[in-house]
Design a protein around this motif. Structure first.
Motif, PDB file in Angstrom:
ATOM      1  N   SER A  53      13.220  56.770 100.619  1.00  9.00           N
ATOM      2  CA  SER A  53      12.361  55.729 101.973  1.00  9.00           C
ATOM      3  C   SER A  53      13.593  54.752 101.427  1.00  9.00           C
ATOM      4  O   SER A  53      13.726  53.631 102.014  1.00  9.00           O
ATOM      5  N   LEU A  54      14.270  54.841 100.342  1.00  9.66           N
ATOM      6  CA  LEU A  54      14.533  53.454 100.079  1.00  9.66           C
ATOM      7  C   LEU A  54      16.200  53.503 101.006  1.00  9.66           C
ATOM      8  O   LEU A  54      16.727  52.315 102.026  1.00  9.66           O
ATOM      9  N   ARG A  55      16.577  54.415 100.867  1.00 13.12           N
ATOM     10  CA  ARG A  55      17.862  55.057 101.685  1.00 13.12           C
ATOM     11  C   ARG A  55      18.498  54.656 103.137  1.00 13.12           C
ATOM     12  O   ARG A  55      18.603  53.889 104.174  1.00 13.12           O
ATOM     13  N   ASP A  56      16.627  55.313 103.474  1.00 16.72           N
ATOM     14  CA  ASP A  56      15.633  54.600 105.284  1.00 16.72           C
ATOM     15  C   ASP A  56      15.790  53.641 105.503  1.00 16.72           C
ATOM     16  O   ASP A  56      15.782  53.076 106.326  1.00 16.72           O
ATOM     17  N   ALA A  57      15.346  52.637 104.857  1.00 20.00           N
ATOM     18  CA  ALA A  57      14.841  51.160 105.251  1.00 20.00           C
ATOM     19  C   ALA A  57      16.184  50.760 104.966  1.00 20.00           C
ATOM     20  O   ALA A  57      15.834  49.341 105.178  1.00 20.00           O
ATOM     21  N   LEU A  58      17.381  51.064 104.668  1.00 23.08           N
ATOM     22  CA  LEU A  58      18.374  50.045 104.600  1.00 23.08           C
ATOM     23  C   LEU A  58      19.179  49.972 105.964  1.00 23.08           C
ATOM     24  O   LEU A  58      19.553  47.981 106.153  1.00 23.08           O
ATOM     25  N   ALA A  59      19.370  49.995 106.684  1.00 25.61           N
ATOM     26  CA  ALA A  59      19.825  49.479 108.491  1.00 25.61           C
ATOM     27  C   ALA A  59      18.457  48.737 108.960  1.00 25.61           C
ATOM     28  O   ALA A  59      19.142  47.896 109.164  1.00 25.61           O
ATOM     29  N   ALA A  60      17.462  48.741 108.530  1.00 30.79           N
ATOM     30  CA  ALA A  60      16.257  47.638 109.240  1.00 30.79           C
ATOM     31  C   ALA A  60      16.578  46.200 108.574  1.00 30.79           C
ATOM     32  O   ALA A  60      16.286  45.365 108.664  1.00 30.79           O
ATOM     33  N   LYS A  61      17.310  46.569 107.109  1.00 32.26           N
ATOM     34  CA  LYS A  61      17.617  45.126 106.233  1.00 32.26           C
ATOM     35  C   LYS A  61      18.708  44.997 106.470  1.00 32.26           C
ATOM     36  O   LYS A  61      18.954  44.151 105.678  1.00 32.26           O
ATOM     37  N   GLY A  62      19.415  45.167 107.614  1.00 29.89           N
ATOM     38  CA  GLY A  62      21.502  44.777 107.593  1.00 29.89           C
ATOM     39  C   GLY A  62      21.660  45.293 106.309  1.00 29.89           C
ATOM     40  O   GLY A  62      22.889  44.417 105.879  1.00 29.89           O
ATOM     41  N   LEU A  63      21.701  46.310 105.498  1.00 28.57           N
ATOM     42  CA  LEU A  63      22.759  46.727 104.751  1.00 28.57           C
ATOM     43  C   LEU A  63      23.166  48.210 104.496  1.00 28.57           C
ATOM     44  O   LEU A  63      23.103  49.008 105.061  1.00 28.57           O
ATOM     45  N   VAL A  64      23.863  48.223 103.557  1.00 28.13           N
ATOM     46  CA  VAL A  64      25.202  49.470 103.524  1.00 28.13           C
ATOM     47  C   VAL A  64      24.181  50.143 102.241  1.00 28.13           C
ATOM     48  O   VAL A  64      24.532  51.277 101.899  1.00 28.13           O
ATOM     49  N   ALA A  65      23.913  49.325 101.669  1.00 24.66           N
ATOM     50  CA  ALA A  65      24.016  49.690 100.070  1.00 24.66           C
ATOM     51  C   ALA A  65      22.704  48.284  99.268  1.00 24.66           C
ATOM     52  O   ALA A  65      22.506  47.545  99.299  1.00 24.66           O
ATOM     53  N   PHE A  66      22.404  49.187  97.995  1.00 21.44           N
ATOM     54  CA  PHE A  66      21.041  48.723  97.779  1.00 21.44           C
ATOM     55  C   PHE A  66      21.148  49.068  96.216  1.00 21.44           C
ATOM     56  O   PHE A  66      20.673  50.418  95.578  1.00 21.44           O
ATOM     57  N   ILE A  67      20.825  48.157  95.131  1.00 23.19           N
ATOM     58  CA  ILE A  67      20.838  49.323  93.225  1.00 23.19           C
ATOM     59  C   ILE A  67      20.049  47.840  92.940  1.00 23.19           C
ATOM     60  O   ILE A  67      19.327  47.025  92.904  1.00 23.19           O
ATOM     61  N   GLY A  68      18.709  48.617  92.324  1.00 24.45           N
ATOM     62  CA  GLY A  68      17.830  47.794  92.510  1.00 24.45           C
ATOM     63  C   GLY A  68      17.389  47.633  90.774  1.00 24.45           C
ATOM     64  O   GLY A  68      17.897  48.220  90.098  1.00 24.45           O
ATOM     65  N   ASP A  69      16.687  46.240  90.396  1.00 18.91           N
ATOM     66  CA  ASP A  69      16.409  46.066  89.260  1.00 18.91           C
ATOM     67  C   ASP A  69      16.015  47.210  88.136  1.00 18.91           C
ATOM     68  O   ASP A  69      14.941  47.842  88.291  1.00 18.91           O
ATOM     69  N   GLY A  70      16.758  47.576  87.126  1.00 15.61           N
ATOM     70  CA  GLY A  70      16.108  48.351  85.561  1.00 15.61           C
ATOM     71  C   GLY A  70      16.934  49.889  86.268  1.00 15.61           C
ATOM     72  O   GLY A  70      17.201  50.858  85.614  1.00 15.61           O
ATOM     73  N   ALA A  71      18.528  50.459  87.030  1.00 20.14           N
ATOM     74  CA  ALA A  71      18.937  51.173  87.174  1.00 20.14           C
ATOM     75  C   ALA A  71      20.158  51.083  86.259  1.00 20.14           C
ATOM     76  O   ALA A  71      20.259  50.214  85.509  1.00 20.14           O
ATOM     77  N   LEU A  72      19.943  52.253  85.675  1.00 23.05           N
ATOM     78  CA  LEU A  72      21.296  52.500  84.456  1.00 23.05           C
ATOM     79  C   LEU A  72      22.268  53.411  85.042  1.00 23.05           C
ATOM     80  O   LEU A  72      22.331  54.630  85.259  1.00 23.05           O
ATOM     81  N   LEU A  73      23.033  52.776  85.110  1.00 24.01           N
ATOM     82  CA  LEU A  73      24.614  53.024  86.099  1.00 24.01           C
ATOM     83  C   LEU A  73      26.251  53.872  85.783  1.00 24.01           C
ATOM     84  O   LEU A  73      26.096  54.905  85.946  1.00 24.01           O
ATOM     85  N   ALA A  74      25.178  52.778  83.865  1.00 22.16           N
ATOM     86  CA  ALA A  74      26.844  54.005  83.419  1.00 22.16           C
ATOM     87  C   ALA A  74      26.862  55.671  82.626  1.00 22.16           C
ATOM     88  O   ALA A  74      25.305  55.751  82.738  1.00 22.16           O
ATOM     89  N   ARG A  75      27.542  56.047  82.986  1.00 20.97           N
ATOM     90  CA  ARG A  75      27.098  58.129  82.784  1.00 20.97           C
ATOM     91  C   ARG A  75      28.010  57.940  81.347  1.00 20.97           C
ATOM     92  O   ARG A  75      28.701  57.205  80.325  1.00 20.97           O
ATOM     93  N   ARG A  76      27.452  59.191  80.887  1.00 22.56           N
ATOM     94  CA  ARG A  76      28.216  59.692  79.473  1.00 22.56           C
ATOM     95  C   ARG A  76      29.733  59.372  78.857  1.00 22.56           C
ATOM     96  O   ARG A  76      30.063  59.636  78.004  1.00 22.56           O
ATOM     97  N   ALA A  77      30.009  60.115  79.776  1.00 22.59           N
ATOM     98  CA  ALA A  77      31.650  60.097  79.841  1.00 22.59           C
ATOM     99  C   ALA A  77      31.739  61.066  81.370  1.00 22.59           C
ATOM    100  O   ALA A  77      31.265  60.949  82.333  1.00 22.59           O
ATOM    101  N   GLY A  78      33.152  61.169  81.187  1.00 27.44           N
ATOM    102  CA  GLY A  78      34.075  61.315  82.109  1.00 27.44           C
ATOM    103  C   GLY A  78      33.696  62.772  82.871  1.00 27.44           C
ATOM    104  O   GLY A  78      34.050  63.243  84.187  1.00 27.44           O
ATOM    105  N   ASN A  79      33.245  63.481  82.190  1.00 31.20           N
ATOM    106  CA  ASN A  79      32.475  64.581  82.629  1.00 31.20           C
ATOM    107  C   ASN A  79      31.524  65.434  81.765  1.00 31.20           C
ATOM    108  O   ASN A  79      31.101  66.689  81.890  1.00 31.20           O
ATOM    109  N   ASP A  80      30.199  64.038  81.990  1.00 31.01           N
ATOM    110  CA  ASP A  80      29.249  64.302  81.958  1.00 31.01           C
ATOM    111  C   ASP A  80      28.605  62.977  82.147  1.00 31.01           C
ATOM    112  O   ASP A  80      28.553  62.340  82.491  1.00 31.01           O
ATOM    113  N   ASP A  81      27.400  63.883  83.710  1.00 28.96           N
ATOM    114  CA  ASP A  81      27.357  62.758  84.460  1.00 28.96           C
ATOM    115  C   ASP A  81      26.047  62.833  84.114  1.00 28.96           C
ATOM    116  O   ASP A  81      25.166  62.348  84.817  1.00 28.96           O
TER     117      ASP A  81
END
Length: 611
Positions: A231-259
C-alpha cells in the motif's frame, strides 16, 4: 512363506530382475494405475514398496518417478523426479494439501498478494522445522560404501517476500509444498526402510508443522506487513514521489554477506530535519523523494550508500522485522552502474556517446562490444533500462564511471567538446525527467555539479537525513549546457538463441546457458536471491522458443506467465523465485550469445523527442 511377507511378495513381486543388486531379491514394479490417475496408492503402500526395495540396486528407485501417495485424508506426496545415483542431485517431491486439509484462514488466500505472502511464510516454517529437527542434514558414514543421503531441503528464503515455486497457495486454500530429498543408500544399494521413514514420516511431519500446526496470529502479521508495504508503494505515484523512507526504519545490515538487520549500533531513520521533504504516506511520516532528480550527499561513512542500497530493494517486500519495511521505492526503479568488460549488443548509446575516433559515423547508434568500458557499459545500462520500462534510475558514484557522470569547466577548457565524444549524464539528467518521465536518484560525495539541476538534496550526517536543497541551490553555479538533440530510446528485436548444451544456476551472480557460456550477472544488484537468477535463466530459455517483436513485448509475455509456465514441460521444480522484468532484461542483455536487431521506424516512434 506366509503372512505379510507372502502378501507383499504377491503384490510387488520377488526374485532378481532389472536393477537387482547383489543382496536380496527384486522389489518389483508398481502396478499400473487406473486410467487418468497417477501411479501410487496409500502411505502404507508406499512404505511397503520401499521396504521391498531394501538393498536393491539404486536404479530401482526410478519406479517412484511420477507417483502419488495419499499420506492422510486430503494430503498427497507426489514424487516428480528421482535421482539416478546416490551422488546425483536430490530427488524432487511435493506434499499437496487440499483446501479442507490445509485449513487456512480465508484471508490467507483471498488475494494474490496474500497467497504469495502465505506461501513465503509456509516455506520459512518448513525450512525452520527441517533445520530444528536436523532433517536438512546429510548423513555420511563409512566412506563410499557407507550410509548416505536422507536430507530434506526446501529452497532458502532471503529477507524478501517473493513469489516462489517452493510453496504455492491456490484460490481455494490448497497448498503445495515443494522440496528435495536425497534418497538414502549404502554405497549404491537402496536403504528402503530408511527411505520409508524419510518420505512417509519426516516429510509429512514437516509439511504438517508448516501448514496445519501453525500460529494464525503470526501468519496474519506476516500477511499484514506485506499488504502495508504494498500500500505504501502503491501510494507513491499519487504523492508525486519515487521513494519513501518511514521514521523508525533500520536500514543498516549486519555485513556485506549478511542481509539481516544490524543488531548493535543501528540508527533508526528520523526525518525530523527533512523540512519540506518530510511527508506523510498512508499515516506514516518520513522522507519522501520527489519525481525528478534527487541527490543523496554527505561525508564518507555517514550512510549515503546504505540509504541507496535500501532504496534499490524498496521495490521488494520484506519479512516483518527486517527493518526496511517502511522503505519503499518506485516498482520500476533500476540500479545503474559501470561494468567494465560486459557484453553489449546493438544498443543505441548515441545519446551519451557520439562519434568515436577510428570508427565510422553512427557507430554508437548500433553499439556492440564484447568488452565494454566503464562509460559505454553505463550508457548501455541506462538505455537498456529505459527500453525495459524503467521510470527511476539509481546511481552510486562509487560504482559509476566518473567521466560518464561529470565533466567540469576546467576539463572542458582543456579538452574541447568537439574532441570529447562522451555527453556526461549531468547534461541529460534534467531532460530525462522533465521530457521523458525518467527520474534519477544519485549518491554523490565528491562533486556539486548536479546542484543546479536537482529537485531535492538530502545530506546524510551520521545516518541522519537533512533537507539541504536550499543550501545546495545557494552554492550552485550555472546549470550545465544541455544537448539540443533528443534522447534516443531505440527499441530492439531480441534473439536469445536456444542454449547449446547444459544450462543451470548454482549462484546468485551467474548462470550457465549452454556449454562454455556462463552469463555474469554480478553487476545486476537488484537480484536478491539465487532463485531469481535461476528464473531469469529459465525465462530466457522459454522466450528463445518464441519470436518476439521487441524486448518490451518479450518482457510483457513473461510477465503474464506464472513461474511453472517457464519451466520445461512436466517440471515442477521448487527453487525458482520471481524476478522483475528489469532483472530478466538485464540477464538477457548480458548473455554473450544473444543477438539483437535495431527496429528501424520513422522518427518520432523510435526516438523520445525533446518536444
Amino acid at each position: 512363506m506366509g503372512g505379510r511377507g507372502a502378501y507383499y511378495k504377491a503384490k510387488y513381486g520377488g526374485g532378481r530382475g532389472r536393477g537387482g543388486g547383489r543382496k536380496g531379491g527384486r522389489g518389483g514394479h508398481l502396478p499400473p494405475p487406473p486410467p487418468g490417475q497417477a501411479r501410487g496408492g496409500t502411505g502404507e503402500d508406499l512404505r511397503a514398496f520401499l521396504r521391498s526395495l531394501e538393498r536393491q540396486s539404486y536404479g530401482a528407485y526410478q519406479e517412484l518417478r511420477g507417483t502419488a501417495w495419499t499420506l492422510q485424508r486430503g494430503v498427497q506426496l507426489k514424487i516428480d523426479q528421482c535421482q539416478k545415483d546416490a551422488f546425483a542431485p536430490p530427488s524432487r517431491c511435493r506434499v499437496v494439501f487440499e483446501g479442507a486439509a490445509a485449513q487456512l484462514p480465508n484471508e490467507a488466500y483471498a488475494t494474490k498478494v496474500s497467497r504469495i505472502a502465505t506461501g513465503d511464510w509456509i516455506s520459512r516454517k518448513f525450512f525452520d522445522a527441517a533445520r530444528s529437527a536436523g532433517d536438512d542434514k546429510r548423513t555420511e558414514t563409512g566412506g563410499w560404501g557407507g550410509k548416505k543421503g536422507g536430507e530434506l531441503r526446501i529452497a532458502v528464503c532471503s529477507q524478501f517476500v517473493l513469489e516462489r515455486t517452493a510453496c504455492l497457495v491456490d484460490g481455494s486454500g490448497g497448498v503445495e509444498v515443494r522440496f528435495t530429498v536425497a534418497l538414502p543408500a549404502s554405497g549404491r544399494s537402496i536403504e528402503g526402510i530408511w527411505c520409508a521413514r524419510v518420505l512417509c514420516e519426516r516429510a509429512l511431519d514437516l509439511a504438517l508443522k508448516a501448514v496445519v500446526a501453525r500460529e494464525d496470529a503470526d501468519l496474519a502479521r506476516h500477511i499484514a506487513s506485506v499488504i502495508k508495504q504494498r500500500s505504501l508503494r502503491d501510494a507513491l505515484a499519487a504523492k508525486g514521489l519515487v521513494a519513501f523512507i518511514g521514521d523508525g526504519a533500520l536500514l543498516a545490515r549486519r555485513a556485506g554477506n549478511d542481509d539481516r538487520p544490524m543488531v548493535d549500533g543501528a540508527v533508526a531513520f528520523d526525518s525530523k530535519k527533512c523540512g519540506g521533504l518530510r511527508v506523510e504516506l498512508n499515516g506514516v511520516t518520513g522522507l519522501g523523494l520527489p519525481l525528478g532528480l534527487s541527490l543523496i550527499c554527505g561525508g564518507g561513512f555517514h550512510g549515503k550508500s546504505t540509504l541507496l542500497q535500501a532504496l534499490q530493494v524498496g521495490c521488494f517486500d520484506k519479512v516483518p522485522g527486517d527493518g526496511r519495511e517502511l522503505c519503499v521505492s518506485d516498482p520500476n526503479c533500476v540500479k545503474v552502474r559501470a561494468e567494465d568488460g560486459r557484453s553489449v549488443q546493438s544498443v543505441d548509446i548515441s545519446s551519451f556517446i557520439g562519434d568515436v575516433p577510428g570508427r565510422p559515423a553512427g557507430f554508437t547508434r548500433r553499439f556492440s562490444t564484447s568488452d565494454a568500458s566503464g562509460s559505454t557499459s553505463q550508457a548501455a545500462a541506462i538505455c537498456e533500462a529505459v527500453e525495459a520500462g524503467a521510470t527511476t534510475l539509481l546511481f552510486d558514484e562509487d560504482t559509476c564511471a566518473t567521466n560518464f557522470m561529470i565533466r567540469d569547466e576546467r576539463m572542458a577548457r582543456l579538452v574541447a567538446d568537439d574532441r570529447e565524444p562522451i555527453v556526461p549524464f549531468v547534461r541529460r539528467a534534467a531532460a530525462l525527467s522533465t521530457k521523458h518521465g525518467v527520474s534519477s536518484i544519485l549518491v554523490l560525495g565528491g562533486t556539486g555539479d548536479y546542484f543546479s539541476i536537482a529537485d531535492a538534496v538530502v545530506v546524510m550526517d551520521a545516518f541522519s537525513p537533512r533537507d539541504a536543497t536550499a543550501d545546495a541551490k545557494a552554492l550552485a553555479g550555472d546549470p550545465p549546457p544541455m544537448p539540443a538533440d533528443a534522447f534516443r530510446a531505440t527499441p530492439r528485436t531480441p534473439k536469445p538463441g536456444v542454449p547449446d548444451g547444459r544450462t543451470g544456476c548454482k549462484a546468485l551472480s551467474s548462470f550457465q546457458y549452454g556449454d562454455n557460456n556462463d552469463c555474469d550477472v554480478s553487476g545486476v544488484e537488484q537480484l536478491v536471491e539465487v532463485g531469481q537468477t535461476r528464473a531469469c535463466c529459465a525465462a530466457i530459455i522459454h522466450a528463445a522458443k518464441q519470436r518476439h517483436a521487441s524486448v518490451a513485448s518479450l518482457l510483457d509475455a513473461l510477465d503474464g506467465l506464472d513461474l511453472d509456465a517457464i519451466q520445461p514441460a512436466g517440471r515442477r521444480d521448487g527453487d525458482l523465485s520471481r524476478p522483475r522484468r528489469y532483472e530478466v532484461a538485464a540477464a538477457l542483455n548480458r548473455l554473450r550469445t544473444a543477438k539483437f536487431e535495431i527496429i528501424e521506424k520513422k522518427r518520432g516512434r523510435d526516438v523520445m523527442d525533446e518536444t
